[in-house]
Design a protein around this motif. Structure first.
Motif, PDB file in Angstrom:
ATOM      1  N   ASP A 130      -3.597 -10.398  -1.915  1.00 32.42           N
ATOM      2  CA  ASP A 130      -2.508  -9.811  -2.704  1.00 32.42           C
ATOM      3  C   ASP A 130      -1.756  -8.841  -1.805  1.00 32.42           C
ATOM      4  O   ASP A 130      -2.052  -7.655  -1.753  1.00 32.42           O
ATOM      5  N   ARG A 131      -0.761  -9.366  -1.093  1.00 32.27           N
ATOM      6  CA  ARG A 131      -0.034  -8.510  -0.155  1.00 32.27           C
ATOM      7  C   ARG A 131       0.760  -7.437  -0.872  1.00 32.27           C
ATOM      8  O   ARG A 131       0.881  -6.311  -0.386  1.00 32.27           O
ATOM      9  N   ASP A 132       1.326  -7.773  -2.020  1.00 27.99           N
ATOM     10  CA  ASP A 132       2.101  -6.770  -2.757  1.00 27.99           C
ATOM     11  C   ASP A 132       1.211  -5.637  -3.249  1.00 27.99           C
ATOM     12  O   ASP A 132       1.575  -4.466  -3.169  1.00 27.99           O
ATOM     13  N   GLY A 133       0.029  -5.984  -3.747  1.00 25.41           N
ATOM     14  CA  GLY A 133      -0.892  -4.966  -4.227  1.00 25.41           C
ATOM     15  C   GLY A 133      -1.719  -4.328  -3.117  1.00 25.41           C
ATOM     16  O   GLY A 133      -2.415  -3.341  -3.339  1.00 25.41           O
ATOM     17  N   GLY A 134      -1.685  -4.921  -1.920  1.00 22.97           N
ATOM     18  CA  GLY A 134      -2.380  -4.345  -0.779  1.00 22.97           C
ATOM     19  C   GLY A 134      -3.871  -4.614  -0.773  1.00 22.97           C
ATOM     20  O   GLY A 134      -4.649  -3.758  -0.354  1.00 22.97           O
ATOM     21  N   SER A 135      -4.292  -5.800  -1.228  1.00 19.68           N
ATOM     22  CA  SER A 135      -5.725  -6.088  -1.236  1.00 19.68           C
ATOM     23  C   SER A 135      -6.007  -7.435  -0.591  1.00 19.68           C
ATOM     24  O   SER A 135      -5.180  -8.339  -0.589  1.00 19.68           O
TER      25      SER A 135
END
Length: 895
Positions: A774-779
């Motif tokens: 999850d690049r947007d959420g940073g995970s």
């Protein structure tokens, strides 16, 4: 019943290898190289109880991390396996060449409270008696040497007067600088039993409000370094109240008037004591009145008193109060040193300290002559040697050229540890006797690494804090080519030309000689006398039961207490009360270094974790190195609770997780000592601590080092679980710990998600890798599965939102279990079980969620939790936390 069924292995009575409490252990080999461990119900120390560390001893016996063969450093800096003959010949020839060139003073041994008495004895005899160098010291210098110095100065001997039974019968127990609930939990249970059954009162004096303070009747959070002022004021108070036992003082004590006059200068009244300690005057008055009005008082102390540049005076201040009132050597009364290591006392007995020669004898001319004649050692050392910090200074400046380190890790534990590491690397001859490879001292690249026997394999004796000698018995075979330390030392001695003096058939002969020396020309003139054991043969030694010294030939059953009727070992058999220097801190805070760093232990780990670090159970409670800071200072310095901070002193730095702790005073910080370069990326606390030492004991100040603090930011945090060691990129912060089924690391990093994903794909390939990105959420989360079984897991999240690993760790614990749902696994859920939460009770593996659920279901007390879940019913060191969980639950209900 089948008559050909194999007999179950018998349990072996032995002694725990951790703290100075000296608990009896029953070890039963499991036939697989390990053992099941239980407390020995017949041992008078623990009566069957064991703490979390002792209970988990069976988890630390594996051979995967062991040194199993003699190793020689090669030209490339690596190691080659060599024979014992080659290694021993080289060690002996190396010592001989350096001694011939530079004299005996160029050689030294640095020993350990982890050694058995027999190992200690033969090492001390070789260096001081036959090589002729006085430079034998021990890591016990770092934990209890201020007590040794104070007792010698005041009592005329290094004698602990009392017995553990005094904790059972005292009406007031005062703990000074000791987190007993965590560091000596079996004794703390005895104290709590006394409170519950007899109504004893417990007072805790400590700059930090610890788990021990949570179960006390009075908590006095005094300023660092002010202990002596508090007890000087107590002496004044006792005198002014007419509570001095004049008869005892007149008959048995010298120096009272001078010491009282000195105490009046330091602490003339409660107001001055309040100014010195930072304690409210009314609390000081209440403590003084409680101490004065309670005839049966035990005052016990540990590292918080000893690890100080004025530690000897702090101990003397306590001894002075007990002497003035005659509260010494009587049931339920006396001063009591809580020793740190399992055989620190045994090392003191044989002369393992640089300022002692042997058998509690020092370097007076008649003592040198007596020991010389007994050993038949014409080359005996004739003056005191260098203490630990001084010894490593001498290594650094080239005065000591050959050093043999046994069973300790000075590159982690000594102050100014970076300087220590550099000094060790410059030796002409550097030998380490060790049983594990996970030792930072080995990073200094010794010339020879000698494989020593570990606990469970070696045979000998240890002495605990109450002077009780117990047998440590072997119940496992020696693995590989490992040998007992006494054998290794003896073989080198023979090669140096001292065969006749070191021709021992076994540890029983060494112990018998040690006992004979203690009684030699004694006749009651020296405190340490175990002459009753001088004639022990192998059978008598094997059957030796725990006994408190002195045990002279006329009193083989030993001695519970000393000095109740005087009989000290100073001039005219009197104690000598000692005036004190004006109390002060060795170093002050400044604008550049605004915090005082206090160091100590956590509940479930021991020293530099070379043993406990291999136990998943002991790694579950506190999993990573941290610094505890008052919430006001977190705000003042721009830190984030749960974030990271860089601590720096004039000597070194460390980066630690930030823990908010209202029990730490403003202007102070607390960090545990256990993490090393092997177990964390940047958490060696010894690199920060200052090498300032007590003038009498040589013990370094480890409780008050001025440091700076600054926030450190990382983009991401997470964890990795793997069946085999998993190295993280150099830029990462990490802490490694044992988990069931493999190895775990908690980490923080500034690497990007794409860089982490690339790392995992390169490490494991893509066929067995399942990823959730999850690049947007940073995970980023991934699992490595082979035939449906979990081989590795890597979870990453933005800083401040670190993923919890308890559920994934529980799944990982069974390497044969099939993962039914990859998505549930990557979500951190176990569809087939419940989340136990963080471990609270290490003895029985009880998690936070189970305890919370029990309280929600109606349990009202920690005792009821024990009945339902067993948590807190073994060593009890988790009871303060269980009570805190109950209080938090009550507060939530009230809200």
């Amino acid at each position: 019943m089948r008559h050909d069924a194999p007999l179950a292995p018998a349990a072996t009575r032995t002694t725990c290898p951790y703290c100075g409490v000296g608990c009896g252990v029953l070890a039963t080999p499991d036939g697989l190289g390990g053992a099941t461990i239980a407390g020995d119900g017949e041992h008078p120390t623990n009566r069957g109880r064991l703490c979390s560390k002792g209970s988990a001893l069976g988890e630390t016996l594996g051979l995967g991390h062991r040194v199993l063969h003699p190793l020689k450093r090669n030209a490339a800096g690596g190691y080659d396996r060599v024979s014992w003959d080659a290694a021993l010949d080289a060690v002996a020839n190396g010592f001989r060449a350096i001694i011939d060139r530079d004299g005996p003073q160029a050689a030294a041994f640095y020993l350990s409270g982890q050694l058995l008495t027999e190992d200690y004895y033969i090492a001390n005899k070789l260096m001081k008696g036959f090589i002729g160098s006085p430079h034998v010291d021990t890591n016990s210098r770092l934990c209890m040497s201020s007590t040794v110095a104070a007792q010698r100065r005041v009592f005329g001997s290094d004698t602990v007067p009392g017995a553990y039974e005094d904790f059972d019968s005292a009406d007031l127990i005062v703990l000074v600088g000791s987190n007993t609930a965590w560091c000596h939990p079996i004794l703390f249970r005895r104290m709590q039993d006394n409170r519950r059954e007899r109504g004893a009162r417990l007072v805790v004096l400590d700059p930090r409000v610890t788990a021990t303070a949570e179960d006390a009747d009075m908590v006095m959070a005094l300023k660092p370094g002010s202990d002596a002022a508090l007890f000087a004021g107590l002496l004044v108070h006792l005198t002014d109240r007419g509570l001095v036992d004049r008869s005892y003082v007149v008959r048995h004590v010298a120096g009272f008037d001078e010491t009282l006059a000195n105490a009046r200068e330091i602490a003339p009244d409660v107001t001055s004591v309040s100014d010195a300690t930072g304690l409210p005057a009314e609390q000081i008055a209440a403590f003084y009145e409680l101490w004065a009005s309670t005839p049966h008082v035990v005052t016990a102390w540990s590292q918080g008193v000893n690890q100080s540049a004025q530690g000897t005076d702090k101990v003397a201040a306590i001894l002075n109060c007990h002497l003035a009132t005659g509260r010494i050597g009587r049931p339920g009364s006396g001063p009591f040193s809580l020793t740190g290591q399992p055989n620190a006392m045994g090392g003191r007995e044989v002369g393992g300290l640089a300022n002692m020669l042997a058998a509690h004898m020092g370097y007076a001319p008649d003592e040198i002559d007596r020991i010389r004649r007994f050993w038949q050692a014409p080359n005996i050392a004739r003056r005191e040697g260098l203490k630990a910090v001084q010894m490593l200074d001498a290594v650094a400046d080239g005065r000591i050229r050959a050093l043999w380190v046994m069973a300790t890790n000075p590159a982690v534990s000594l102050p100014n540890a970076d300087k220590v590491s550099a000094a060790l690397a410059g030796l002409d001859l550097f030998i380490v006797s060790e049983n594990v490879l996970s030792n930072d001292t080995l990073e200094a690249r010794p010339h020879y690494i000698l494989p020593a026997a570990a606990w469970g394999e070696k045979d000998g004796t240890v002495t605990n804090s109450e002077r009780r000698i117990s047998r440590q018995r072997a119940f496992l075979p020696l693995p590989g080519e490992a040998k007992p330390d006494w054998w290794i030392i003896g073989e080198v001695a023979k090669r140096l030309g001292f065969s006749e003096a070191f021709a021992y058939a076994g540890p029983h002969e060494i112990y018998a000689e040690h006992a004979a020396l203690s009684a030699f020309e004694n006749d009651g003139t020296r405190d340490f006398d175990i002459g009753a054991h001088a004639g022990l043969d192998r059978a008598g030694y094997d059957g030796l039961r725990p006994v408190q010294w002195p045990a002279p030939s006329r009193q083989p059953g030993g001695t519970d207490r000393l000095f109740g009727d005087g009989g000290f070992f100073g001039p005219e058999r009197r104690a000598q009360m000692r005036p004190l220097a004006a109390p002060k801190l060795a170093a002050q805070t400044s604008e550049d270094f605004p915090l005082l760093l206090n160091t100590g232990r956590v509940r479930d780990h021991w020293h530099s974790m070379t043993r406990t670090g291999f136990s998943p159970r002991l790694s579950a409670h506190i999993a990573e190195p941290s610094v505890s800071v008052n919430p006001a200072d977190i705000a003042r310095f721009g830190l984030a609770e749960g974030g990271f901070a860089r601590l720096a002193s004039i000597h070194g730095t460390a980066i630690l997780r930030v823990v908010a702790d209202g029990g730490v005073a403003e202007g102070a910080a607390f960090a545990p000592i256990h993490w090393s370069g092997e177990t964390a990326s940047d958490a060696r606390i010894g690199a920060l601590t200052q090498p300032l030492c007590d003038p009498f004991s040589g013990q370094p100040e480890m409780k008050a080092t001025p440091v700076s603090v600054a926030a450190v930011s990382y983009r991401f945090e997470g964890f990795v679980l793997a069946r085999k060691p998993f190295a993280l990129p150099a830029e990462s912060w990490w802490a490694r710990l044992a988990v069931q089924g493999g190895e775990g690391r908690l980490f923080a990093t500034n690497l990007s998600i794409d860089a982490i994903a690339t790392l995992m794909r390169e490490r494991f390939g893509t066929d067995e890798l399942t990823e959730l990105i999850d690049r947007d959420g940073g995970s980023y989360r991934c699992a490595v599965l082979r035939d449906g079984r979990l081989l590795a897991a890597f979870f990453l999240a933005p800083a401040g939102r670190a993923p919890l690993w308890d559920t994934v760790k529980a799944i990982f614990a069974d390497p044969t279990a099939a993962v039914e749902s990859r998505l549930a696994l990557l979500a951190g859920r176990d569809p087939g079980g419940t989340d136990p939460g963080p471990t609270v009770c290490a003895c029985f593996g009880v998690g936070l969620n189970a305890i919370r659920a029990a309280f929600e279901a109606g349990a009202a007390t920690a005792e009821e939790i024990g009945l339902q879940l067993k948590a807190g019913t073994n060593c009890g060191s988790c009871l303060p936390e269980i009570r805190r969980i109950r209080s938090q639950a009550g507060a939530s209900e009230a809200a």
